[in-house]
Design an enzyme around this catalytic site. Structure first.
Site, PDB file in Angstrom:
ATOM      1  N   ASP A 207       0.818  -1.205   0.000  1.00  0.00           N
ATOM      2  CA  ASP A 207       0.000   0.000   0.000  1.00  0.00           C
ATOM      3  C   ASP A 207       0.856   1.261   0.000  1.00  0.00           C
ATOM      4  OD1 ASP A 207      -2.367   1.487   0.054  1.00  0.00           O
ATOM      5  OD2 ASP A 207      -2.352   1.617   2.245  1.00  0.00           O
ATOM      6  N   GLU A 492       4.246  -8.047   6.926  1.00  0.00           N
ATOM      7  CA  GLU A 492       2.967  -8.691   6.639  1.00  0.00           C
ATOM      8  C   GLU A 492       3.042  -9.738   5.533  1.00  0.00           C
ATOM      9  OE1 GLU A 492      -0.023  -5.717   5.998  1.00  0.00           O
ATOM     10  OE2 GLU A 492       0.050  -4.988   8.064  1.00  0.00           O
ATOM     11  N   TYR A 545      -5.532  -3.254  13.098  1.00  0.00           N
ATOM     12  CA  TYR A 545      -6.321  -2.047  12.833  1.00  0.00           C
ATOM     13  C   TYR A 545      -7.760  -2.262  13.287  1.00  0.00           C
ATOM     14  CZ  TYR A 545      -2.404  -0.239  10.134  1.00  0.00           C
ATOM     15  OH  TYR A 545      -1.184   0.235   9.749  1.00  0.00           O
ATOM     16  N   GLU A 581       2.126  -1.479  14.114  1.00  0.00           N
ATOM     17  CA  GLU A 581       1.263  -0.586  13.338  1.00  0.00           C
ATOM     18  C   GLU A 581      -0.098  -0.527  13.998  1.00  0.00           C
ATOM     19  OE1 GLU A 581       0.767  -1.217   9.136  1.00  0.00           O
ATOM     20  OE2 GLU A 581       2.883  -1.694   8.811  1.00  0.00           O
TER      21      GLU A 581
END
Length: 692
Positions: A207, A492, A545, A581
């Site tokens: 991303d 990831e 997240y 994160e």
């Protein structure tokens, strides 16, 4: 038991360097010295993208054989910069394939006439595959972006009357394939009712925008023909009973103190509960030096302090320098004088057929130790808590191009924020960035470009060999930076796959063999019960997240879900954890109360919910938190991205959102709770300590 393991790591790590895998050739940062010069080639280069259908016209017409302008029109392209955002040509913004750079250079006469001088061409990075010609001669190739490569071009510039005129041509291909790092795929869209014949797109699995070009400096530098090729430094600390006393405070953390109320009262309570012990500090600097160009040579090694005073000296290609009363390299906000650097001066004297030759190189050195227990991350034997950010090399117009004003601004913002660490998400940053970290005490988790490993076909043997080679290049370049405290081999990856487990085990094992002195990790977003790579890391790094990518808007669920996450991972692996994160997308100026997604209020509220749990767990086994992200950054276009990723606490132009002030208050509070109050104790018992 855990403390004993940490001590063993701190002591044995530097010693094990002698058993580390040998890296082929050095990659010392080009520094000027009495024997070395450098010539920057930054500025305007001639540029052309190959828009031909097969992207190979440049090779078919051999554009490298003569000046680029003679084969067609060119553009002015600034170096360093990404080429994507410089022009108004939409085709270049998303171009995939070969681009061509050229620069004509006039060399100093002494470089071309003195046969005892070696001339080297160095490219800071070229994303992602590069071929280099000098005066039309194929000189150098390199696979992979974000890392430097170089070639000795002396034989091309020290011949003939025109040798002082140099034409450097660099062809760069930004195509990502299943075996590149990061990987990607090329998809041909064959429905001719929708797409022209031969139409293709580059698919990426990360991303951020795949900026490309000469994104870091290009330069020429010289050395003598017998030269210092590489230096490896590791450091440790021991206590010497024959030296002056060094006072070591054993300080309870703030949550163990009983005081409540004012900060002064808290500090008095801390000091009252502090057990002071006298020890004798001696810094040990272990060095290994590689020399090329001669077998008949002598090496002199001198270690100078920040005041340029000699503190230790040695001779030979390897040895140990002992520094009585050493000043340690401490992270920002962990000491009243953080980031103390010594200078290691190396002088080579070699006997050559034309007479004696000397070479000089100076390497900044920070004396510090790193160790890990099952619940702590230790720097210089003291618990360290990462309170920092993730970043990107990204800014308007320049893309990923290195820029000094931007770098200095970012470091001023980091210090204002109270951040003491960042991860180089998701690739190695420019060498100058790490030099700034060394100088300012900003701790670094150094990550390779192992991002986007999302598909089973990416975990193949060719990719594995390439990944291990990239880690060799990362360690070779960054091994001497005291700010670098841990290597990250991936972000990831699909670590639930069996093939990924073997792949990650091999890369982690290889990295530990390259550098036994630092812990190794990768950053995961897999389930704790399914992750096949977690058993092999030293520190667990988790991306999550909650209330953003799932349970949209339900902030009330964060504390329960985050608590479950931490407890499940720690119960399974018994390793320290970093929340590597977390965050929320925020469009600056959007406001809503009660908070709704994409507003500044929602970003603040989400962070606050995370912080409640982080405060509970950092008293146990969570050793860090890194916000995603420091600043907004560009991504590929999609319906979920409004001019890029907006999870920054600063805008892409480095202006603060509301969350930046929340984070600043938190980071300074954590720093004030955990820093060692040497300055307060000074009047009582530290007048003669190395901290004054």
């Amino acid at each position: 038991m855990a403390r004993g393991l940490a001590v063993a790591w701190a002591v044995l790590g530097p010693l094990l360097w002698g058993c580390a895998l040998a890296l082929q050739g050095g990659m010392l940062y080009p520094r000027e010295s009495p024997s070395r010069e450098r010539k920057e080639l930054d500025g305007l280069w001639s540029f052309r993208a190959d828009f031909s259908d097969n992207r190979r016209r440049g090779f078919e017409e051999q554009w490298y054989r003569r000046p680029l302008r003679e084969s067609g029109p060119t553009l002015d392209m600034p170096v360093p910069s990404s080429f994507n955002d410089i022009t108004q040509d939409w085709r270049l913004r998303h171009f995939v394939g070969w681009v061509w750079y050229e620069r004509e250079v006039i060399l100093p006469e002494r470089w071309t006439q003195d046969l005892s001088t070696r001339v080297v061409l160095r490219i800071g990075s070229a994303h992602a595959y590069a071929i280099v010609w000098v005066n039309g001669v194929d000189t150098l190739e390199h696979k992979g972006g974000y890392l430097p490569f170089e070639a000795d071009i002396s034989n091309l510039v020290q011949v003939g009357p025109l040798s002082s005129q140099l034409r450097i041509t660099i062809a760069i291909n930004n195509t990502l394939t299943p075996t590149t790092l990061p990987p990607g795929t090329i998809q041909y869209l064959t429905d001719t009712s929708k797409y022209p014949k031969g139409y293709f797109v580059q698919n990426t699995y990360f991303d951020f925008f795949n900026y490309a070009g000469l994104q870091r400096s290009v330069l020429l530098y010289t050395t003598p023909t017998a030269y210092i090729d590489d230096i490896t430094v590791t450091t440790s600390v021991e206590h010497d009973s024959g030296r002056a006393p060094w006072l070591t405070p054993v300080i309870p953390t703030l949550w163990e103190a009983k005081a409540v109320g004012s900060r002064d009262q808290e500090l008095k309570t801390i000091l009252a509960n502090t057990h002071w012990s006298f020890s004798f500090l001696e810094g040990l600097v272990n060095y290994q030096i590689s020399v090329k160009g001669s077998n008949l040579f002598e090496l002199e090694v001198r270690l100078l302090d920040a005041e340029n005073k000699l503190v230790a000296n040695g001779t030979g290609t390897q040895g140990q320098l002992k520094v009585p009363g050493a000043r340690l390299w401490w992270p920002y906000l962990m000491h009243e004088r953080p980031a103390y650097l010594y200078s290691l001066e190396v002088r080579l004297t070699a006997q050559m057929s034309l007479g004696p030759v000397s070479d000089f190189y100076t390497l900044p050195v920070g004396i510090r130790t790193v160790a890990v227990t099952e619940s702590q991350f230790l720097i210089n034997g003291k618990p360290f808590y990462f309170h920092g950010v993730n970043k990107h090399e990204d800014a308007d117009i320049r893309g990923k191009g290195f820029d000094w004003p931007l770098l200095v601004k970012d470091f001023n913002l980091l210090r204002w924020l109270g951040a003491n660490a960042f991860r180089t998400s998701h690739y190695p940053y420019a060498e100058e960035v790490l030099q700034m970290c060394d100088r300012y005490g900003i701790v670094v988790i150094d990550e390779c470009p192992g991002v986007g490993l999302a598909l089973p076909q990416f975990f193949n043997n060719v990719s594995l060999q390439n990944h291990m080679r990239v880690m060799e290049e990362v360690v070779r370049r960054d091994k001497n930076h005291p700010a670098v405290v841990m290597w990250s081999v991936a972000n990831e990856p699909a670590s639930h796959l069996e093939s990924a487990g073997y792949y990650l085990k091999m890369v982690i094992t290889h990295t530990k063999a390259l550098d036994p002195s630092r812990p190794v990790t990768f950053v995961t977003n897999s389930n704790y019960a399914a992750d096949k790579g977690a058993p092999y890391v030293d520190v667990i790094c988790l991306n999550s997240y909650y209330s953003w990518y799932h349970d949209y808007g339900h902030l009330e669920l964060i504390q329960q879900q985050l608590t479950t996450q931490f407890e499940s991972w720690y119960k399974t692996y018994q390793k320290p954890i970093i929340q590597s994160e977390y965050g929320a997308e925020t469009i600056v100026g959007f406001h809503q109360d009660p908070p709704l997604m994409f507003t500044e209020e929602y970003q603040k509220s989400l962070l606050e919910q995370y912080h409640v749990v982080l405060d509970q767990k950092r008293r146990k086994y969570v050793v860090g938190e890194l916000i995603w992200n420091f600043a907004d950054f560009m991504t590929e276009q999609s319906p979920t991205r409004v001019l890029g990723n907006k999870k920054g606490v600063f805008t892409r132009q480095r202006q603060p959102k509301s969350a930046a002030f929340l984070l600043r208050e938190r980071y300074w509070k954590i720093a004030n709770e955990t820093r060692y109050p040497y300055s307060i104790a000074k009047s009582q018992c530290l007048e003669n300590s190395p901290f004054t």
